[in-house]
Design an enzyme around this catalytic site. Sequence first.
Site, mmCIF file in Angstrom:
data_model
loop_
_atom_site.group_PDB
_atom_site.id
_atom_site.type_symbol
_atom_site.label_atom_id
_atom_site.label_comp_id
_atom_site.label_asym_id
_atom_site.label_seq_id
_atom_site.Cartn_x
_atom_site.Cartn_y
_atom_site.Cartn_z
ATOM 1 C CD GLU A 108 39.533 43.818 43.378
ATOM 2 O OE1 GLU A 108 38.413 43.841 42.812
ATOM 3 O OE2 GLU A 108 40.553 44.307 42.878
ATOM 4 C CD GLU A 134 39.875 41.938 38.614
ATOM 5 O OE1 GLU A 134 39.357 42.682 37.770
ATOM 6 O OE2 GLU A 134 39.285 41.539 39.628
ATOM 7 C CG ASP A 174 35.765 50.249 38.626
ATOM 8 O OD1 ASP A 174 35.039 51.082 38.070
ATOM 9 O OD2 ASP A 174 35.494 49.741 39.739
ATOM 10 C CE LYS A 188 31.800 46.130 43.643
ATOM 11 N NZ LYS A 188 31.910 47.111 42.536
ATOM 12 C CG ASN A 208 40.724 40.563 42.678
ATOM 13 O OD1 ASN A 208 41.322 40.315 43.718
ATOM 14 N ND2 ASN A 208 41.175 41.446 41.798
ATOM 15 C CD1 TRP A 236 36.262 46.949 44.918
ATOM 16 C CD2 TRP A 236 38.456 46.765 45.338
ATOM 17 N NE1 TRP A 236 36.916 47.829 44.093
ATOM 18 C CE2 TRP A 236 38.255 47.747 44.341
ATOM 19 C CE3 TRP A 236 39.759 46.503 45.778
ATOM 20 C CZ2 TRP A 236 39.327 48.453 43.759
ATOM 21 C CZ3 TRP A 236 40.796 47.197 45.207
ATOM 22 C CH2 TRP A 236 40.574 48.161 44.204
ATOM 23 C CE1 TYR A 293 33.902 43.079 44.329
ATOM 24 C CE2 TYR A 293 35.267 42.192 42.564
ATOM 25 C CZ TYR A 293 35.081 43.086 43.597
ATOM 26 O OH TYR A 293 36.053 43.996 43.927
HETATM 27 C C1 EVA Z 1 34.834 46.479 41.224
HETATM 28 N N1 EVA Z 1 36.493 44.859 40.657
HETATM 29 O O1 EVA Z 1 34.143 45.988 40.359
HETATM 30 C C2 EVA Z 1 36.324 46.127 41.268
HETATM 31 C C3 EVA Z 1 37.199 47.131 40.575
HETATM 32 C C4 EVA Z 1 38.646 46.648 40.689
HETATM 33 O O2 EVA Z 1 37.044 48.407 41.134
HETATM 34 C C5 EVA Z 1 37.656 44.441 40.136
HETATM 35 O O3 EVA Z 1 40.028 44.754 40.289
HETATM 36 O O4 EVA Z 1 37.692 43.290 39.799
HETATM 37 C C6 EVA Z 1 38.800 45.352 39.950
HETATM 38 O O5 EVA Z 1 39.542 47.588 40.203
HETATM 39 O O6 EVA Z 1 34.378 47.223 42.061
#
Ligand code: EVA
Length: 606
Positions: A513, A419, A167, A577, A473, A558, A475
Amino acid sequence: MLEYSMLYPSNTPTRIAMRLDGMWKFHLDEEGCGSESGWAAGIPGSEMIPVPASFQDFYTDKETREFTGDAWYETGIVIPAAMKGERVFLRFGAATHRAEVFLNGRKVGEHEGGFLPFLVDITGTAAYGDMNRIVVKVNNELNETNIPCGRTITLRNGRKMTKPYFDFYNYSGLQRSVYLLSVPERSIFDVDLDYSICGNDAEIRYAVRTTGEGDVRIGLIDEGGVMVAEAKGKAGVIRLKDAHLWQVRNAYLYTMRITLSDGSAVVDSYDMEIGIRDVRISGKDILINGSPVYLKGFGKHEDSDIVGRGFNIGVMKRDFELMKWIGANSFRTSHYPYDEEIYRMADREGFLIIDEVPAVGLFESLVNFLDAGTGKGASSFFAKPTTPQLLKAHLKAVEEMIARDKNHPSVIAWSLLNEPESKDEHSLPYFTAVFEKARELDPQKRPRTFAMEVSSGPDTCRCYQLCDFLELNRYYGWYIKGGYEISDAEAAFREEMDRWKAKGLDKPFIFTEYGGDTLASEHKLPSVMWSQEYQDEVLEMQHRVFDSYDFVRGEQIWNFADFQTTEGLMRVDGNKKGVFTRQRQPKSVAYLLKKRWESLPLDYKG
Ligand code: EVA
């Protein structure tokens, strides 16, 4: 063993390091005919471009920006007659992703991998005291045999295009400085350093490698310019009473002066700044000089307007000022080793670096951070016919990264993949080879780790046990149950953390992240996803979870700043982000982080 020295190029009494940065001739090989057409001896046209820089964002047409294939660079230099008799090299800070180098029409070297330096020996090819033409063919195609991974497709109109499995925008070209370097025939090639700290005293174990024989001497000079210790021999131990330690955000740098002599004549001399500190993991603690530290900071990118991934010294300075302002103490060089100047600055400013090799996209999916969770793209990435070649490239990048970065006090850990697919039986032997390589090559035996996305969980990941600390990482509240579902996101997050806790690993975890996309232009009361208010809410929730588990010993959000990605439905002209905009101005979440990070003690939870 690398055939060239990775020492930082500096001028010394015996060495000349000349930067060749500036405007170079430039030509894109649209037809793929450059090699047959003899461009190695001189490229067509009169187009000029800055070096270092990514070539993509200067031009106004999309074909140039999206160009995939060979980009040719050329410059002319007079190689001083005084360099004759020395070993002479061209040193490229990086050429993304691979390069062939020609001097006066003859091929003098090549290199695969776009984020680490390489040297080309031109001792026998250079015309001394005369004009020399340097031509470099740089290719930016992505594949599965080199890192980072991706694909290159051909559109119906015949144009090539890259499909990264990652990404960030596939910026390329000569993105870091190029040097003309001369070193003596007999020279200092490499040095390994390792430290033990005992009360106020320190022990520095050193081992110098040279090309050719001679007497090695070491001098240690303090910040006041006073020589405080000396040693003789290629390897040895320096004992220093009342040593000034290199501490987090309170750096102290000694200059180590290495000389190689023949009788009373100094044949080579090289100075480098070193910091005395040790790094250890003990149970859940990350210890620097024996004291626990909690990491606060960022996943970053080398990315800015106009120059793309090209090294920009002004942007570097601004980034460090912002990191200091916000109370950060660390960053991860996601997803590739950065320009060497950044490590030198981190050494000086006392920042901790998790140094990441460009092993990203080892997961066959264009949006692996989304697809992984759904099981898409989950075919084995490590049991392909291309895997042996990929592993070879990966190990070489690990070797180059450690050779380049091992003596920076700022570098406290190696992040060996980002990842990857880590759930199938084939991943373990591959990961084991990479982890063992890092251990073998690092004289300081620093902690090793890799960043895990959500499908690499406590019950699915087959490789986390290789890590000295775990990088997660995550989210929750963004890709997982974002918006009004955030309360469920928190519950799901806690469930996962409880499962990790139940494993009783007795290792530190770092969030490498977390966060969510946010448009700097958007405010909304009450919040909606993408608004600045929502970014605050997501972070508050995620921090609440971090604070509930004592094995969480760091948070690197992140991302530091908004950055460019491939265009698509997922990204509004890039990944948003950032805590800062791409122009390095704060979003409102920056104030929330500043408040938190300034109030968390360095030894939080330690
Ligand atoms: C994202 N998520 O979704 C980030 C990416 C990143 O930019 C990840 O490791 O899991 C990746 O490169 O914003």
